[in-house]
Design a protein around this motif. Structure first.
Motif, mmCIF file in Angstrom:
data_model
loop_
_atom_site.group_PDB
_atom_site.id
_atom_site.type_symbol
_atom_site.label_atom_id
_atom_site.label_comp_id
_atom_site.label_asym_id
_atom_site.label_seq_id
_atom_site.Cartn_x
_atom_site.Cartn_y
_atom_site.Cartn_z
ATOM 1 N N UNK A 47 15.449 4.807 13.264
ATOM 2 C CA UNK A 47 15.213 5.689 14.410
ATOM 3 C C UNK A 47 14.571 4.917 15.555
ATOM 4 N N UNK A 48 15.045 5.208 16.770
ATOM 5 C CA UNK A 48 14.465 4.637 17.983
ATOM 6 C C UNK A 48 14.012 5.767 18.887
ATOM 7 N N UNK A 49 12.848 5.615 19.505
ATOM 8 C CA UNK A 49 12.217 6.691 20.271
ATOM 9 C C UNK A 49 12.489 6.568 21.771
ATOM 10 N N UNK A 50 12.266 7.709 22.463
ATOM 11 C CA UNK A 50 12.315 7.768 23.933
ATOM 12 C C UNK A 50 13.603 7.177 24.503
ATOM 13 N N UNK A 51 14.726 7.626 23.967
ATOM 14 C CA UNK A 51 16.012 7.130 24.466
ATOM 15 C C UNK A 51 16.342 7.769 25.820
ATOM 16 N N UNK A 52 16.845 6.958 26.719
ATOM 17 C CA UNK A 52 17.266 7.432 28.036
ATOM 18 C C UNK A 52 18.785 7.506 28.077
ATOM 19 N N UNK A 53 19.317 8.676 28.433
ATOM 20 C CA UNK A 53 20.766 8.829 28.514
ATOM 21 C C UNK A 53 21.255 8.444 29.908
ATOM 22 N N UNK A 54 22.400 7.798 29.939
ATOM 23 C CA UNK A 54 23.038 7.526 31.218
ATOM 24 C C UNK A 54 23.730 8.802 31.695
ATOM 25 N N UNK A 55 24.102 8.840 32.954
ATOM 26 C CA UNK A 55 24.810 9.996 33.503
ATOM 27 C C UNK A 55 26.130 10.205 32.766
ATOM 28 N N UNK A 56 26.762 9.101 32.387
ATOM 29 C CA UNK A 56 28.038 9.177 31.671
ATOM 30 C C UNK A 56 27.848 9.819 30.293
ATOM 31 N N UNK A 57 26.787 9.425 29.589
ATOM 32 C CA UNK A 57 26.505 10.009 28.273
ATOM 33 C C UNK A 57 26.206 11.497 28.388
ATOM 34 N N UNK A 58 25.474 11.869 29.420
ATOM 35 C CA UNK A 58 25.143 13.270 29.655
ATOM 36 C C UNK A 58 26.419 14.086 29.908
ATOM 37 N N UNK A 59 27.314 13.553 30.738
ATOM 38 C CA UNK A 59 28.564 14.251 31.057
ATOM 39 C C UNK A 59 29.460 14.366 29.829
ATOM 40 N N UNK A 60 29.506 13.320 29.015
ATOM 41 C CA UNK A 60 30.313 13.350 27.790
ATOM 42 C C UNK A 60 29.810 14.411 26.828
ATOM 43 N N UNK A 61 28.488 14.526 26.731
ATOM 44 C CA UNK A 61 27.892 15.530 25.839
ATOM 45 C C UNK A 61 28.235 16.947 26.321
ATOM 46 N N UNK A 62 28.144 17.164 27.635
ATOM 47 C CA UNK A 62 28.486 18.476 28.201
ATOM 48 C C UNK A 62 29.945 18.828 27.921
ATOM 49 N N UNK A 63 30.823 17.846 28.050
ATOM 50 C CA UNK A 63 32.249 18.076 27.817
ATOM 51 C C UNK A 63 32.515 18.448 26.358
ATOM 52 N N UNK A 64 31.854 17.759 25.430
ATOM 53 C CA UNK A 64 32.044 18.059 24.012
ATOM 54 C C UNK A 64 31.546 19.459 23.674
ATOM 55 N N UNK A 65 30.389 19.836 24.236
ATOM 56 C CA UNK A 65 29.842 21.178 23.985
ATOM 57 C C UNK A 65 30.750 22.249 24.581
ATOM 58 N N UNK A 66 31.284 21.984 25.770
ATOM 59 C CA UNK A 66 32.188 22.944 26.404
ATOM 60 C C UNK A 66 33.472 23.091 25.593
ATOM 61 N N UNK A 67 33.940 21.970 25.061
ATOM 62 C CA UNK A 67 35.187 21.984 24.288
ATOM 63 C C UNK A 67 35.033 22.763 22.982
ATOM 64 N N UNK A 68 33.903 22.529 22.263
ATOM 65 C CA UNK A 68 33.767 23.222 20.976
ATOM 66 C C UNK A 68 33.323 24.677 21.137
ATOM 67 N N UNK A 69 33.082 25.091 22.388
ATOM 68 C CA UNK A 69 32.691 26.476 22.657
ATOM 69 C C UNK A 69 33.854 27.324 23.162
ATOM 70 N N UNK A 70 35.035 26.716 23.309
ATOM 71 C CA UNK A 70 36.175 27.429 23.881
ATOM 72 C C UNK A 70 36.611 28.608 23.013
ATOM 73 N N UNK A 71 36.584 28.412 21.691
ATOM 74 C CA UNK A 71 37.012 29.459 20.765
ATOM 75 C C UNK A 71 35.778 30.084 20.133
ATOM 76 N N UNK A 72 35.549 31.373 20.419
ATOM 77 C CA UNK A 72 34.367 32.073 19.919
ATOM 78 C C UNK A 72 34.672 32.788 18.598
ATOM 79 N N UNK A 73 33.636 32.951 17.798
ATOM 80 C CA UNK A 73 33.742 33.725 16.559
ATOM 81 C C UNK A 73 34.028 35.180 16.909
ATOM 82 N N UNK A 74 34.877 35.842 16.134
ATOM 83 C CA UNK A 74 35.224 37.239 16.378
ATOM 84 C C UNK A 74 33.987 38.131 16.342
ATOM 85 N N UNK A 75 33.996 39.223 17.167
ATOM 86 C CA UNK A 75 32.821 40.083 17.276
ATOM 87 C C UNK A 75 32.417 40.689 15.942
#
Length: 414
Positions: A47-75
């Motif tokens: 483990x390494x502490x206090x990691x700083x994300x680049x803007x590219x890493x931040x954008x990639x993470x947002x894209x992955x979260x948006x992608x896996x959220x496209x299909x929602x569980x049925x009500x």
């Protein structure tokens, strides 16, 4: 010349050994101090502490979260996960028992507020006296019977049979009688009798862990509390199987701890102790399991349990943690809220969301941090970006109307 070369090499090897030994110890707080300065050495530690994300890493993470959220569980399935939440957690503990999570021996390093101030200073002294002594080995439950007797002797000596406790304050018999003789008389006497009956009523320092699970926080805490007279630990979980695991553990001792089943989402369900008696509430990887619409109500209720000046200690999953990004499509319940394959649920917070919740509950920020770390699997050569939120929020002290600089101790019958 050869002698000097060999001597220099020997000193260099010794220096590297010392550095290697030092870096393998638990890093300093808050949130550690093991910083990755040389990417080529990334697999030297887990483990390494206090990691700083680049803007590219931040954008990639947002894209992955948006992608896996496209299909929602049925009500209808979402409703089932909400109604049967305790069933899924009971099945989890039935399957894994107490083997899934490791004991949280880091608690005292990140959250020293768990302990009374005097005990904190004692632990600091113990740590300084023995550099290689782990905090969870300073006390042993092999002496639990002896320490229990020690605790009983302490209370008899200091408060004896001529004392009682009301809302966390200790009174002798004359003081207690004066309480029952006040103008409210009968009602106050009834209140006094009720307050005397709850577990830990004689303690002067009380802790509640919400969502205790199999006891991975409970037992590291008890190892210290068993040698700290006047303290008491409450712990609850809405999975009855988890509470049974805690109670059946060989280190469980009702003289120092009370474990009980409780659904924190049920506002009408009473706690086995009065409001405003807790010094500390521990909320670690629990709030994320609750539906977002119910979180504020839970925090509001917990805030009422704290004494003025009491502390709520929080740690949970942060937005774009590896765990969130690994979810497949069809597991998203709502924005940043997911269901695992076993039916248990998890939410991923931002620190602003955390601040808003606790602030609305009337608590004041002491600490509110994003903990970004790089976790590596050295065997498989895999890197994982971990994100957690770690916070401390305090209940403001009550101010006296006559003297704003002094705090007031609320009378239990007022």
């Amino acid at each position: 010349m050869n002698f000097i070369t060999r001597l220099s090499a020997l000193c260099l090897r010794k220096s590297k050994m010392q550095q290697r030994h030092q870096s393998s110890r638990r890093p300093a707080v808050p949130l550690g101090s093991r910083i990755l300065t040389d990417p080529s050495k990334v697999f030297e530690h887990n483990m390494w502490d206090h990691m700083q994300w680049s803007q590219e890493e931040e954008e990639n993470a947002k894209e992955k979260a948006a992608e896996n959220s496209l299909v929602k569980v049925q009500w209808e399935d979402q409703d089932k996960y909400e109604r049967e939440a305790s069933k899924y957690w009971n099945e989890f503990y039935k399957t894994h028992k107490n083997n899934f999570f490791k004991d949280r021996n880091w608690l005292f390093l990140e959250f020293p507020e768990i302990l009374p101030e005097k005990r904190r200073e004692e632990l600091k002294t113990e740590q300084r006296s023995s550099e290689h002594t782990k905090i969870n080995s300073t006390n042993s439950f092999s002496h639990k019977n002896e320490t229990s007797e020690e605790g009983e002797k302490y209370w008899k000596k200091n408060y004896g049979g001529g004392s009682t406790s009301v809302q966390g304050y200790v009174y002798n018999k004359k003081q207690a009688k004066s309480l029952t003789d006040n103008p409210q008389g009968k009602n106050c006497g009834e209140e006094l009798g009720r307050l005397q009956s709850f577990p830990g009523s004689d303690a002067t320092y009380r802790i509640l862990e919400v969502g205790c699970g199999a006891g991975n926080s409970v037992f590291p805490i008890l190892k210290v509390l068993c040698n700290t007279p006047g303290t008491f630990l409450y712990c609850c979980d809405f999975a009855s199987g988890a509470v049974e695991l805690v109670k059946s553990h060989s280190s469980y001792n009702s003289a120092w701890c009370s474990a009980f089943v409780h659904d924190v989402c049920d506002d009408a369900l009473p706690y086995p102790f009065p409001d405003e008696i807790l010094d500390v509430i521990l909320l670690v990887f629990v709030l994320s399991t609750i539906h977002p619409d119910r979180m504020q109500g839970v925090v509001n209720r917990l805030a009422k349990l704290l004494k003025p000046g009491g502390m709520l200690l929080f740690r949970d999953y942060g937005r774009y943690d590896t765990t969130q990004l690994r979810f497949k499509k069809g597991h998203c319940l709502s924005e940043n809220f997911y269901v695992r394959g076993d039916g248990t649920r998890v939410y991923f917070f931002t620190k602003d969301e955390v601040w808003n919740m606790f602030n609305l509950a009337g608590l004041t920020e002491v600490q509110n941090l994003v903990d970004r770390r790089l976790q590596v699997n050295r065997k498989k050569k895999v890197k994982m970006q971990r994100v957690w939120i770690q916070s401390k929020f305090q209940k403001p002290l009550l101010l006296s109307l006559n003297n704003p600089e002094e705090t007031t101790e609320r009378h239990p019958c007022r």
